[in-house]
Design a protein around this motif. Structure first.
Motif, short mmCIF file in Angstrom:
data_model
loop_
_atom_site.label_atom_id
_atom_site.label_comp_id
_atom_site.label_asym_id
_atom_site.label_seq_id
_atom_site.Cartn_x
_atom_site.Cartn_y
_atom_site.Cartn_z
N PHE A 1 0.69 -1.11 0.20
CA PHE A 1 -0.10 0.15 0.21
C PHE A 1 0.86 1.18 -0.06
CE2 PHE A 1 -3.63 -2.42 2.27
CZ PHE A 1 -4.16 -2.70 1.15
N SER A 2 1.90 1.02 0.71
CA SER A 2 2.81 2.44 0.99
C SER A 2 3.47 2.56 -0.53
CB SER A 2 4.01 2.22 1.77
OG SER A 2 4.86 1.35 1.44
N VAL A 3 3.68 1.67 -1.46
CA VAL A 3 4.06 1.56 -2.62
C VAL A 3 3.12 2.02 -3.74
CG1 VAL A 3 5.04 0.32 -4.66
CG2 VAL A 3 5.97 -0.19 -2.48
N ARG A 4 2.00 1.99 -3.35
CA ARG A 4 0.87 2.28 -4.34
C ARG A 4 0.57 3.83 -3.94
NH1 ARG A 4 -5.34 -0.39 -5.12
NH2 ARG A 4 -6.33 1.50 -5.78
N MET A 5 0.79 4.35 -3.01
CA MET A 5 0.89 5.51 -2.58
C MET A 5 1.88 6.45 -3.18
SD MET A 5 0.01 7.20 1.03
CE MET A 5 -0.43 9.05 1.60
N ALA B 1 1.69 -7.28 -6.87
CA ALA B 1 0.90 -7.39 -8.17
C ALA B 1 -0.45 -6.95 -8.10
CB ALA B 1 1.20 -8.40 -9.29
N ASN B 2 -1.07 -7.56 -7.13
CA ASN B 2 -2.87 -7.51 -6.82
C ASN B 2 -2.78 -5.95 -6.47
OD1 ASN B 2 -2.62 -9.91 -7.68
ND2 ASN B 2 -3.01 -10.89 -5.69
N VAL B 3 -2.07 -5.68 -5.38
CA VAL B 3 -2.36 -4.29 -4.77
C VAL B 3 -2.27 -3.22 -5.92
CG1 VAL B 3 -1.51 -2.66 -3.16
CG2 VAL B 3 -1.67 -5.10 -2.41
N LEU B 4 -1.03 -3.32 -6.74
CA LEU B 4 -0.82 -2.25 -7.70
C LEU B 4 -1.58 -2.50 -8.92
CD1 LEU B 4 3.12 -2.34 -7.47
CD2 LEU B 4 1.47 -0.63 -6.36
N MET C 1 -8.59 -9.48 -6.92
CA MET C 1 -7.96 -9.19 -5.76
C MET C 1 -7.76 -7.71 -5.78
SD MET C 1 -7.85 -11.44 -3.48
CE MET C 1 -6.85 -10.53 -2.41
N ASN C 2 -7.45 -7.03 -6.86
CA ASN C 2 -7.06 -5.77 -6.70
C ASN C 2 -8.44 -4.82 -6.64
OD1 ASN C 2 -7.13 -3.34 -9.29
ND2 ASN C 2 -5.54 -3.28 -8.09
N LYS C 3 -9.57 -5.33 -7.05
CA LYS C 3 -10.55 -4.79 -6.61
C LYS C 3 -11.11 -4.46 -5.11
CE LYS C 3 -15.64 -4.12 -8.01
NZ LYS C 3 -16.91 -4.68 -8.63
N ARG C 4 -10.61 -5.61 -4.53
CA ARG C 4 -10.72 -5.54 -3.02
C ARG C 4 -9.74 -4.65 -2.49
NH1 ARG C 4 -10.99 -12.17 -1.52
NH2 ARG C 4 -12.45 -12.88 -2.99
N TYR C 5 -8.64 -4.70 -2.98
CA TYR C 5 -7.57 -4.00 -2.42
C TYR C 5 -7.77 -2.50 -2.59
CZ TYR C 5 -4.34 -7.84 -1.33
OH TYR C 5 -3.69 -8.79 -0.77
N ASP C 6 -8.49 -1.97 -3.35
CA ASP C 6 -8.87 -0.61 -3.80
C ASP C 6 -9.69 -0.13 -2.68
OD1 ASP C 6 -8.00 -0.60 -6.30
OD2 ASP C 6 -9.72 -0.86 -7.38
N LEU D 1 -9.61 -1.40 0.56
CA LEU D 1 -8.50 -1.12 1.64
C LEU D 1 -7.58 -0.19 1.33
CD1 LEU D 1 -7.80 -5.14 1.87
CD2 LEU D 1 -9.37 -3.74 3.64
N PHE D 2 -6.93 0.13 0.47
CA PHE D 2 -6.06 1.18 0.09
C PHE D 2 -6.77 2.37 0.54
CE2 PHE D 2 -4.28 4.41 -2.83
CZ PHE D 2 -2.88 4.41 -2.24
N ASP D 3 -8.03 2.66 0.39
CA ASP D 3 -8.66 4.13 0.78
C ASP D 3 -8.66 4.12 2.35
OD1 ASP D 3 -9.11 4.67 -2.04
OD2 ASP D 3 -11.09 3.92 -2.08
N ILE D 4 -8.86 3.25 2.99
CA ILE D 4 -8.91 3.25 4.35
C ILE D 4 -7.43 3.30 4.95
CG2 ILE D 4 -9.38 1.51 6.29
CD1 ILE D 4 -11.31 0.19 4.91
N TYR D 5 -6.51 2.71 4.29
CA TYR D 5 -5.20 2.77 4.49
C TYR D 5 -4.82 4.43 4.41
CZ TYR D 5 0.08 2.70 3.65
OH TYR D 5 1.39 3.01 3.71
N VAL D 6 -5.17 5.14 3.14
CA VAL D 6 -4.80 6.51 3.26
C VAL D 6 -5.39 7.42 4.41
CG1 VAL D 6 -4.93 8.29 1.85
CG2 VAL D 6 -4.30 6.22 0.80
N ASP D 7 -6.70 6.97 4.59
CA ASP D 7 -7.52 7.71 5.90
C ASP D 7 -6.95 7.63 6.86
OD1 ASP D 7 -9.21 8.80 3.80
OD2 ASP D 7 -10.92 7.50 4.16
N ALA D 8 -6.48 6.23 7.32
CA ALA D 8 -5.75 5.92 8.56
C ALA D 8 -4.67 6.67 8.71
CB ALA D 8 -5.39 4.52 8.58
N ILE D 9 -3.74 7.13 7.98
CA ILE D 9 -2.56 7.85 8.03
C ILE D 9 -2.86 9.27 8.49
CG2 ILE D 9 -0.74 8.86 6.69
CD1 ILE D 9 -0.53 6.52 4.99
N SER D 10 -4.22 9.67 7.76
CA SER D 10 -4.21 11.23 8.32
C SER D 10 -4.76 11.23 9.49
CB SER D 10 -5.30 11.72 7.17
OG SER D 10 -4.90 11.76 5.98
#
Length: 492
Positions: free
Chosen positions: A365-369, A402-405, A456-461, A463-472
């Motif tokens: 997720f950090s790499v995707r960001m 690969a799935n996350v990105l 799996m990429n769709k599921r990670y989409d 989760l990634f939004d939550i990851y970004v919000d969690a940082i803030s």
């Protein structure tokens, strides 16, 4: 035939790697020796510089029969690791590692003194002055250890220190001094003037493909040594980032995204490496990739192989806890030294397999960001990413990435792309290749491809939004936590 081999040396964060390579880029022999890193309170992370040269001497002895066929030695090293040396080139204190956050206050002060207009004019991008910047370390040393600062003749990078000890010559390169040089790789007087005395303590800048000297003694005596540059750049070109439009992903202690593109849209959080040898790289280095994996493995007494095997048994039909891998702050794209790690969503059903998977996903997720920001800066979005480095030896982690990105990943055949990069620059320096680009067109090869699972990429989409919000959401809590922690240290 004499002169047919190249030695590549990579002074990394956890180990020195030395490789004997032929002109096709194949590694014929290899030495890797690790060394300790000292971590202390208030963000201190240090290494003993004397550990860097021992593995090089070991490798020279191991390669002794082939040394007569070595045409040159190439160097690269960890960037933003700084060593304060006296007039004789001897260390005055342990090296301050790139992960070290002691100079947060000094960085904030210096960063506030630079306008956005100046950043764009100097660096081509709104890059920050953070706690890993050499000026932040210089100002910290001048204020907190004036006894060392007054004796400091030069502030050196690991590669430059090793070159000095091997050849007796002083040389650094512009790419390794990001933040001190402009887009033409020239030192910026106005930047150096931010810290009194800084300009007097900078190593002379030379071209990355110049020969700076010869090994003075020992079994490798007389072999030319090329200047080289930082491990991030050499690793990215070792992944094939010499070709415009190429996206490269380097995984080691940290994760580094790089895109080669002549297009430049100034973007917050992205480092635009000045054009060198016709190559303009937009980069997003994170703070923790392999470092997070090693931390968790040591904490749970698991080897990397055991951790990968555990992650593979996790139930991927349900989410694992979301892990924010800010164990020592974060670099691209947020550049905040005070942020800290978080596990979100733990419950009583969470097991070791889920936790191992969580580490892998959090780093991805950090790499995707970072990738999003780098793509905006470069104006490039590639469906295939070239990947390399020691962190790409786990199939399960590679598939998660690969799935996350949502991208195809193709892995470079040589495990240590820093060695390949250093060797390619050295071979160019002595004329075995006409250009850096032609050198890497010949020596970069791939051995495996990972296709993304788009379901799996769709599921990670989500989760990634939550990851970004969690940082803030956690930023204020992290700041309050560090205030309490630092208050406790002051009370001791």
């Amino acid at each position: 035939m004499a002169g047919e081999l190249i030695i590549g040396i990579d002074v990394g964060t956890t180990a020195v790697k030395v490789g004997l390579l032929d002109q096709t880029g194949a590694v014929l022999d290899h030495v890797s020796q690790s060394y300790p890193t000292q971590r202390g309170e208030a963000g201190i992370v240090e290494q003993d510089a004397e550990h860097w040269l021992g593995p090089v001497e070991t490798a020279f002895a191991k390669f002794s029969r082939q040394l007569s066929s070595v045409a040159a030695i190439g160097m690269c090293s960890q960037v933003s690791t700084h060593l304060f040396v006296d007039k004789d080139g001897n260390p005055l204190a342990p090296a301050i590692l790139w992960q070290d956050g002691r100079a947060v206050a000094e960085a904030k002060e210096l960063d506030a003194a630079v306008s956005q207009e100046q950043r764009i004019a100097w660096w081509g991008a709104p890059m920050p002055i953070d706690a890993s910047h050499v000026l932040s370390r210089m100002l910290w040393m001048a204020r907190h250890r004036p006894d060392i600062w007054d004796k400091t003749a030069l502030v050196m990078l690991p590669k430059d220190y090793c070159i000095l000890k091997l050849t007796g010559e002083l040389a650094t390169d512009g790419l390794s001094n990001i933040g001190l040089v402009d887009q033409k790789l020239k030192l910026i007087p106005e930047v150096l003037d931010l810290v009194p005395g800084a300009a007097d303590r900078v190593v002379p800048v030379r071209d990355v493909v110049s020969i700076v000297g010869q090994v003075r003694s020992g079994p490798a005596a007389g072999i030319p040594v090329a200047n080289g540059t930082m491990d991030g750049w050499t690793g990215l070109v070792g992944c094939g980032a010499t070709k415009p439009g190429t996206t490269a992903y380097l995984s080691g202690t940290s994760e580094i995204l790089g895109i080669s593109s002549p297009t430049l849209t100034p973007t917050e959080g992205v480092i635009v490496v000045p054009e060198c040898e016709g190559i303009l790289i937009h980069a997003g280095p994170t703070q923790s990739g392999g470092a997070a994996k090693l931390w968790y493995g040591e904490l749970t007494d698991q080897s990397p192989t055991e951790m990968a095997a555990a992650a593979a048994t996790s139930d991927f039909s349900k989410p694992a806890p979301i892990f924010i891998p800010h164990l020592q702050g974060e670099r691209a794209p947020i550049w905040k030294a005070h942020t800290r790690g978080v596990f979100l969503g733990l419950d009583q059903t969470t097991n070791k397999a889920d936790m191992a998977r969580s580490i892998y996903e959090g780093v991805a997720f950090s790499v995707r960001m970072a990738l999003q920001a780098v793509e905006q800066s470069a104006g490039v979005s590639s469906g295939c990413i070239n990947c390399g480095g020691g962190g790409f030896q786990s199939d399960i982690w590679n598939q998660i990435r690969a799935n996350v990105l949502g991208r195809e990943l193709q892995r470079v055949a040589v495990t240590d792309t820093g060695l390949l990069g250093a060797a390619g620059l050295a071979s160019t320096a002595i004329g075995l290749h006409n250009s850096v680009s032609s050198a890497f067109e010949q020596i970069v090869r791939f051995d495996k491809t990972y296709q993304p699972d788009m379901a799996m990429n769709k599921r990670y989409d989500a989760l990634f939004d939550i990851y970004v919000d969690a940082i803030s959401a956690n930023e204020m809590l992290n700041s309050r936590f560090l205030d309490v922690a630092n208050s406790s240290l002051r009370e001791k």
